[in-house]
Write a protein that holds these residues in place. Structure first.
Motif, PDB file in Angstrom:
ATOM      1  N   LYS A  34       0.845  -1.209   0.000  1.00  9.19           N
ATOM      2  CA  LYS A  34       0.000   0.000   0.000  1.00  9.19           C
ATOM      3  C   LYS A  34       0.873   1.249   0.000  1.00  9.19           C
ATOM      4  O   LYS A  34       0.644   2.192  -0.759  1.00  9.19           O
ATOM      5  CB  LYS A  34      -0.920   0.022   1.219  1.00  9.19           C
ATOM      6  CG  LYS A  34      -2.077  -0.933   1.129  1.00  9.19           C
ATOM      7  CD  LYS A  34      -3.034  -0.435   0.087  1.00  9.19           C
ATOM      8  CE  LYS A  34      -4.289  -1.254   0.065  1.00  9.19           C
ATOM      9  NZ  LYS A  34      -5.180  -0.825  -1.005  1.00  9.19           N
ATOM     10  N   MET A  35       1.873   1.259   0.871  1.00  5.88           N
ATOM     11  CA  MET A  35       2.737   2.432   0.978  1.00  5.88           C
ATOM     12  C   MET A  35       3.549   2.645  -0.299  1.00  5.88           C
ATOM     13  O   MET A  35       3.690   3.777  -0.768  1.00  5.88           O
ATOM     14  CB  MET A  35       3.637   2.308   2.204  1.00  5.88           C
ATOM     15  CG  MET A  35       2.855   2.401   3.514  1.00  5.88           C
ATOM     16  SD  MET A  35       3.886   2.289   4.981  1.00  5.88           S
ATOM     17  CE  MET A  35       4.650   3.912   4.962  1.00  5.88           C
ATOM     18  N   GLY A  37       2.680   1.739  -3.265  1.00  5.47           N
ATOM     19  CA  GLY A  37       1.748   2.205  -4.281  1.00  5.47           C
ATOM     20  C   GLY A  37       1.541   3.701  -4.207  1.00  5.47           C
ATOM     21  O   GLY A  37       1.505   4.395  -5.234  1.00  5.47           O
ATOM     22  N   ILE A  38       1.420   4.213  -2.995  1.00  3.89           N
ATOM     23  CA  ILE A  38       1.262   5.659  -2.817  1.00  3.89           C
ATOM     24  C   ILE A  38       2.556   6.373  -3.193  1.00  3.89           C
ATOM     25  O   ILE A  38       2.533   7.417  -3.845  1.00  3.89           O
ATOM     26  CB  ILE A  38       0.822   5.985  -1.375  1.00  3.89           C
ATOM     27  CG1 ILE A  38      -0.609   5.478  -1.153  1.00  3.89           C
ATOM     28  CG2 ILE A  38       0.924   7.493  -1.097  1.00  3.89           C
ATOM     29  CD1 ILE A  38      -1.084   5.534   0.272  1.00  3.89           C
ATOM     30  N   ARG A  41       2.759   6.861  -6.843  1.00  3.51           N
ATOM     31  CA  ARG A  41       1.856   7.900  -7.340  1.00  3.51           C
ATOM     32  C   ARG A  41       2.306   9.305  -6.934  1.00  3.51           C
ATOM     33  O   ARG A  41       2.009  10.277  -7.625  1.00  3.51           O
ATOM     34  CB  ARG A  41       0.433   7.648  -6.840  1.00  3.51           C
ATOM     35  CG  ARG A  41      -0.202   6.393  -7.406  1.00  3.51           C
ATOM     36  CD  ARG A  41      -1.680   6.270  -7.099  1.00  3.51           C
ATOM     37  NE  ARG A  41      -2.061   6.456  -5.722  1.00  3.51           N
ATOM     38  CZ  ARG A  41      -2.365   5.466  -4.869  1.00  3.51           C
ATOM     39  NH1 ARG A  41      -2.317   4.211  -5.252  1.00  3.51           N
ATOM     40  NH2 ARG A  41      -2.731   5.741  -3.638  1.00  3.51           N
ATOM     41  N   ALA A  42       2.961   9.389  -5.777  1.00  5.03           N
ATOM     42  CA  ALA A  42       3.386  10.699  -5.263  1.00  5.03           C
ATOM     43  C   ALA A  42       4.784  10.555  -4.655  1.00  5.03           C
ATOM     44  O   ALA A  42       4.943  10.498  -3.436  1.00  5.03           O
ATOM     45  CB  ALA A  42       2.389  11.200  -4.225  1.00  5.03           C
ATOM     46  N   LYS A  49       3.319  11.092   5.660  1.00  3.45           N
ATOM     47  CA  LYS A  49       2.074  11.276   4.908  1.00  3.45           C
ATOM     48  C   LYS A  49       1.717  10.000   4.144  1.00  3.45           C
ATOM     49  O   LYS A  49       0.544   9.646   4.043  1.00  3.45           O
ATOM     50  CB  LYS A  49       2.181  12.466   3.962  1.00  3.45           C
ATOM     51  CG  LYS A  49       2.132  13.784   4.696  1.00  3.45           C
ATOM     52  CD  LYS A  49       1.996  14.952   3.757  1.00  3.45           C
ATOM     53  CE  LYS A  49       1.899  16.226   4.591  1.00  3.45           C
ATOM     54  NZ  LYS A  49       1.646  17.396   3.777  1.00  3.45           N
ATOM     55  N   ILE A  50       2.724   9.317   3.631  1.00  4.20           N
ATOM     56  CA  ILE A  50       2.478   8.044   2.951  1.00  4.20           C
ATOM     57  C   ILE A  50       1.865   7.050   3.932  1.00  4.20           C
ATOM     58  O   ILE A  50       0.914   6.333   3.597  1.00  4.20           O
ATOM     59  CB  ILE A  50       3.773   7.489   2.332  1.00  4.20           C
ATOM     60  CG1 ILE A  50       4.221   8.389   1.171  1.00  4.20           C
ATOM     61  CG2 ILE A  50       3.586   6.043   1.876  1.00  4.20           C
ATOM     62  CD1 ILE A  50       5.596   8.063   0.633  1.00  4.20           C
ATOM     63  N   LEU A  53      -1.831   8.105   4.566  1.00  6.15           N
ATOM     64  CA  LEU A  53      -2.687   7.827   3.409  1.00  6.15           C
ATOM     65  C   LEU A  53      -2.912   6.323   3.222  1.00  6.15           C
ATOM     66  O   LEU A  53      -4.021   5.890   2.927  1.00  6.15           O
ATOM     67  CB  LEU A  53      -2.091   8.448   2.147  1.00  6.15           C
ATOM     68  CG  LEU A  53      -2.102   9.974   2.098  1.00  6.15           C
ATOM     69  CD1 LEU A  53      -1.310  10.470   0.890  1.00  6.15           C
ATOM     70  CD2 LEU A  53      -3.527  10.502   2.081  1.00  6.15           C
ATOM     71  N   SER A  54      -1.860   5.538   3.433  1.00  8.65           N
ATOM     72  CA  SER A  54      -2.036   4.090   3.301  1.00  8.65           C
ATOM     73  C   SER A  54      -2.924   3.555   4.421  1.00  8.65           C
ATOM     74  O   SER A  54      -3.744   2.657   4.192  1.00  8.65           O
ATOM     75  CB  SER A  54      -0.695   3.359   3.272  1.00  8.65           C
ATOM     76  OG  SER A  54       0.016   3.542   4.476  1.00  8.65           O
ATOM     77  N   GLU A  57      -6.453   4.194   3.372  1.00  4.83           N
ATOM     78  CA  GLU A  57      -6.880   3.231   2.352  1.00  4.83           C
ATOM     79  C   GLU A  57      -7.236   1.887   2.981  1.00  4.83           C
ATOM     80  O   GLU A  57      -8.244   1.264   2.631  1.00  4.83           O
ATOM     81  CB  GLU A  57      -5.781   3.023   1.301  1.00  4.83           C
ATOM     82  CG  GLU A  57      -5.682   4.115   0.283  1.00  4.83           C
ATOM     83  CD  GLU A  57      -4.693   3.792  -0.829  1.00  4.83           C
ATOM     84  OE1 GLU A  57      -4.225   2.637  -0.929  1.00  4.83           O
ATOM     85  OE2 GLU A  57      -4.389   4.707  -1.612  1.00  4.83           O
TER      86      GLU A  57
END
Length: 85
Positions: A34-35, A37-38, A41-42, A49-50, A53-54, A57
């Motif tokens: 998950k991390m 993947g983020i 993208r960024a 922050k990653i 956000l993960s 999700e």
């Protein structure tokens, strides 16, 4: 108590847990995916922050699964009530 070493985003963590090591390793791999993947993208986001956000999700997935389970249980209860009436 099991001592399990896992890697998340290249960072090692030594965990003490009562869960089987295979389960903890699987969870860590899921979090890592998950991390990562983020991060893809960024790529300029800080790790904190990653992580947040993960986490959001993963919680979203958990809530969707929970809601789905509740709907299935309610449907089964309705079917049982209908068949008993």
């Amino acid at each position: 108590m099991n001592r399990v070493s896992v890697q998340i985003m290249g960072q090692g963590y030594n965990l003490l847990t009562e869960e089987p090591s295979e389960k903890v390793e699987k969870m860590a791999k899921y979090i890592d995916s998950k991390m990562m993947g983020i991060l893809k993208r960024a790529p300029n986001l800080p790790k904190e922050k990653i992580a947040i956000l993960s986490s959001l999700e993963i919680v979203e997935e958990l809530f969707k699964d929970k809601e789905s389970t509740h709907r299935k249980i309610a449907s089964l209860i309705h079917k049982i009530d209908t068949s008993l009436a």
